[in-house]
Write a protein that holds these residues in place. Structure first.
Motif, PDB file in Angstrom:
ATOM      1  N   ILE A 277      -4.355   0.418  -1.743  1.00 24.42           N
ATOM      2  CA  ILE A 277      -4.186  -0.761  -2.583  1.00 24.42           C
ATOM      3  C   ILE A 277      -5.293  -1.759  -2.269  1.00 24.42           C
ATOM      4  O   ILE A 277      -5.525  -2.079  -1.097  1.00 24.42           O
ATOM      5  N   THR A 278      -5.938  -2.249  -3.309  1.00 24.67           N
ATOM      6  CA  THR A 278      -6.993  -3.249  -3.161  1.00 24.67           C
ATOM      7  C   THR A 278      -6.641  -4.462  -4.012  1.00 24.67           C
ATOM      8  O   THR A 278      -6.635  -4.370  -5.240  1.00 24.67           O
ATOM      9  N   PRO A 279      -6.344  -5.600  -3.389  1.00 22.19           N
ATOM     10  CA  PRO A 279      -6.011  -6.791  -4.188  1.00 22.19           C
ATOM     11  C   PRO A 279      -7.249  -7.359  -4.853  1.00 22.19           C
ATOM     12  O   PRO A 279      -8.355  -7.320  -4.291  1.00 22.19           O
ATOM     13  N   GLU A 280      -7.067  -7.892  -6.042  1.00 22.21           N
ATOM     14  CA  GLU A 280      -8.184  -8.474  -6.782  1.00 22.21           C
ATOM     15  C   GLU A 280      -8.703  -9.729  -6.076  1.00 22.21           C
ATOM     16  O   GLU A 280      -9.891 -10.040  -6.161  1.00 22.21           O
ATOM     17  N   THR A 286      -8.209  -3.537   2.079  1.00 22.07           N
ATOM     18  CA  THR A 286      -7.403  -2.468   1.514  1.00 22.07           C
ATOM     19  C   THR A 286      -6.118  -2.323   2.322  1.00 22.07           C
ATOM     20  O   THR A 286      -6.085  -2.638   3.517  1.00 22.07           O
ATOM     21  N   TYR A 287      -5.084  -1.848   1.659  1.00 23.59           N
ATOM     22  CA  TYR A 287      -3.768  -1.675   2.273  1.00 23.59           C
ATOM     23  C   TYR A 287      -3.243  -0.286   1.933  1.00 23.59           C
ATOM     24  O   TYR A 287      -3.443   0.203   0.818  1.00 23.59           O
ATOM     25  N   PRO A 314       1.914  -5.452   4.665  1.00 28.18           N
ATOM     26  CA  PRO A 314       1.363  -6.625   3.973  1.00 28.18           C
ATOM     27  C   PRO A 314       1.026  -7.741   4.950  1.00 28.18           C
ATOM     28  O   PRO A 314       1.548  -7.796   6.070  1.00 28.18           O
ATOM     29  N   ASP A 315       0.162  -8.640   4.529  1.00 25.67           N
ATOM     30  CA  ASP A 315      -0.184  -9.804   5.342  1.00 25.67           C
ATOM     31  C   ASP A 315      -0.336 -11.022   4.444  1.00 25.67           C
ATOM     32  O   ASP A 315      -0.010 -10.979   3.250  1.00 25.67           O
ATOM     33  N   VAL A 326      -4.579   0.225  -7.568  1.00 24.56           N
ATOM     34  CA  VAL A 326      -3.879   1.250  -6.799  1.00 24.56           C
ATOM     35  C   VAL A 326      -4.586   2.585  -7.020  1.00 24.56           C
ATOM     36  O   VAL A 326      -4.743   3.030  -8.164  1.00 24.56           O
ATOM     37  N   GLU A 327      -5.016   3.194  -5.918  1.00 22.09           N
ATOM     38  CA  GLU A 327      -5.628   4.524  -5.972  1.00 22.09           C
ATOM     39  C   GLU A 327      -4.620   5.531  -5.440  1.00 22.09           C
ATOM     40  O   GLU A 327      -4.246   5.486  -4.263  1.00 22.09           O
ATOM     41  N   PHE A 328      -4.171   6.429  -6.299  1.00 18.68           N
ATOM     42  CA  PHE A 328      -3.224   7.464  -5.907  1.00 18.68           C
ATOM     43  C   PHE A 328      -4.009   8.626  -5.312  1.00 18.68           C
ATOM     44  O   PHE A 328      -4.854   9.231  -5.983  1.00 18.68           O
TER      45      PHE A 328
END
Length: 346
Positions: A277-280, A286-287, A314-315, A326-328
């Motif tokens: 997961i990469t937040p905009e 990345t998470y 999460p932080d 989201v990269e699956f």
């Protein structure tokens, strides 16, 4: 002046120009159609030889004493998916960051805000006081119920003493029955009154305590909907500027990303699938995540199915209602073939 020749004379002249048969050259030997004839013979000979071999092997296979040869097994048809080794992206989608627990904190009693102890973005813990309402009226009601309860208990104590006295006189025959029954009725009535006053005091104490608005969960203040001096109304009541909701709190320790996957691609997603997961808001961070839930109900209007992805660690850099990519990933679970492997088509 010249005259055009007649047709008869023209025919005679043309015949005079033809070459006699004895003067025509004969065909040259060794060239022309000889090699063509040889090529046709070779082709026919090869075809007849192949047909003879096929007939001979077929006869041996069909003969009782001949060598039996098994018919060739048809090749199994394989459906090949796009090759994706572990760690490669199966699908990339964009979704919204959502908290598992998002609470709109509202007041339970009506009144004016005298203190607001939090600001937007503050982290609070469960049970922490976030606002105070004016409690003068509620405190007076509570103290009144305390006094009424004390009076009822005193009357009950007197009724119990009187009942004990009348019971002894009635047993000795010195008190009439109606006096005995009146004493018992008075005792029961004061017991009921004490219970009613205790309940009233409990309710008044609860309303007084509700003047202190507390955080129901541990989380972060997302929105602040009121200010000091505002009048807030309980149970949906509305005045000119009444508002029951004070703040909105979200639990930032349990976040997920909700994405919409096209129906034709949903077969590529499975529960527990590893994701990145990469937040905009922080593209350099990345998470890790896992597919938490696949909606059994499709959205006909969007031709899509919602998928929820759990953010594992999460932080404070993640933002609720923010956008995330989201990269699956194609990391197979234990006992499952890797995506892109060949599977027999049935």
């Amino acid at each position: 002046m010249s005259v055009a020749p007649q047709p008869k004379d023209l025919t005679g002249r043309l015949q005079s120009l033809s070459i006699r048969p004895e003067q025509r050259p004969g065909p040259r030997r060794g060239t022309g159609g000889g090699w063509r004839t040889a090529l046709v013979g070779v082709v026919l000979g090869g075809g007849l030889g192949a047909a003879g071999m096929w007939w001979w092997h077929g006869r041996r296979a069909d003969s009782p004493g001949g060598e039996q040869t098994a018919a060739p097994r048809p090749a199994e048809v394989l459906a090949t998916q796009p090759a994706t080794s572990a760690g490669e992206n199966v699908l990339i989608a964009t979704g919204k960051i959502v908290s598992d627990h998002r609470v709109n904190v509202a007041t339970k009693v009506s009144g004016q805000i005298v203190e607001l102890l939090v600001e937007q973005g503050d982290r609070v813990r469960a049970g922490q006081v976030i606002a105070k309402l004016e409690d003068v009226t509620y405190r007076a009601i509570y103290e009144q119920t305390v006094a009424m309860l004390a009076k009822s208990r005193a009357s009950l104590h007197n009724a119990e003493w009187d009942w004990e006295r009348i019971s002894k006189l009635y047993e000795s025959g010195q008190a009439p029955q109606n006096e005995y029954l009146n004493g018992k009725h008075s005792l029961d009535a004061w017991k009921a009154q004490v219970l009613a006053d205790e309940a009233a005091m409990t309710a008044a104490k609860k309303r007084l305590d509700d003047c202190l608005v507390r955080a129901p969960i541990t989380g972060v203040i997302l929105q602040k909907n009121a200010e000091v001096g505002d009048f807030v109304a309980a149970e949906g009541g509305r005045g000119a500027n009444a508002n029951a909701q004070l703040v909105t709190i979200a639990d930032m320790d349990k976040l997920r990303v909700e994405v919409d996957i096209a129906e034709q691609d949903i077969h590529r997603i499975r529960p527990g699938m590893r994701c990145v997961i990469t937040p905009e808001a922080h593209k350099n961070r990345t998470y890790q995540g896992r597919v938490l839930w696949i909606d059994p109900l499709a959205d006909y209007a969007k031709a899509a199915i919602q998928v929820k992805v759990r953010v594992l660690q999460p932080d404070e850099h993640l933002r609720v209602e923010g956008t995330a990519k989201v990269e699956f990933k194609a990391s197979p679970a234990a006992g499952e073939p890797a995506e892109g492997s060949e599977r027999p088509m049935r």
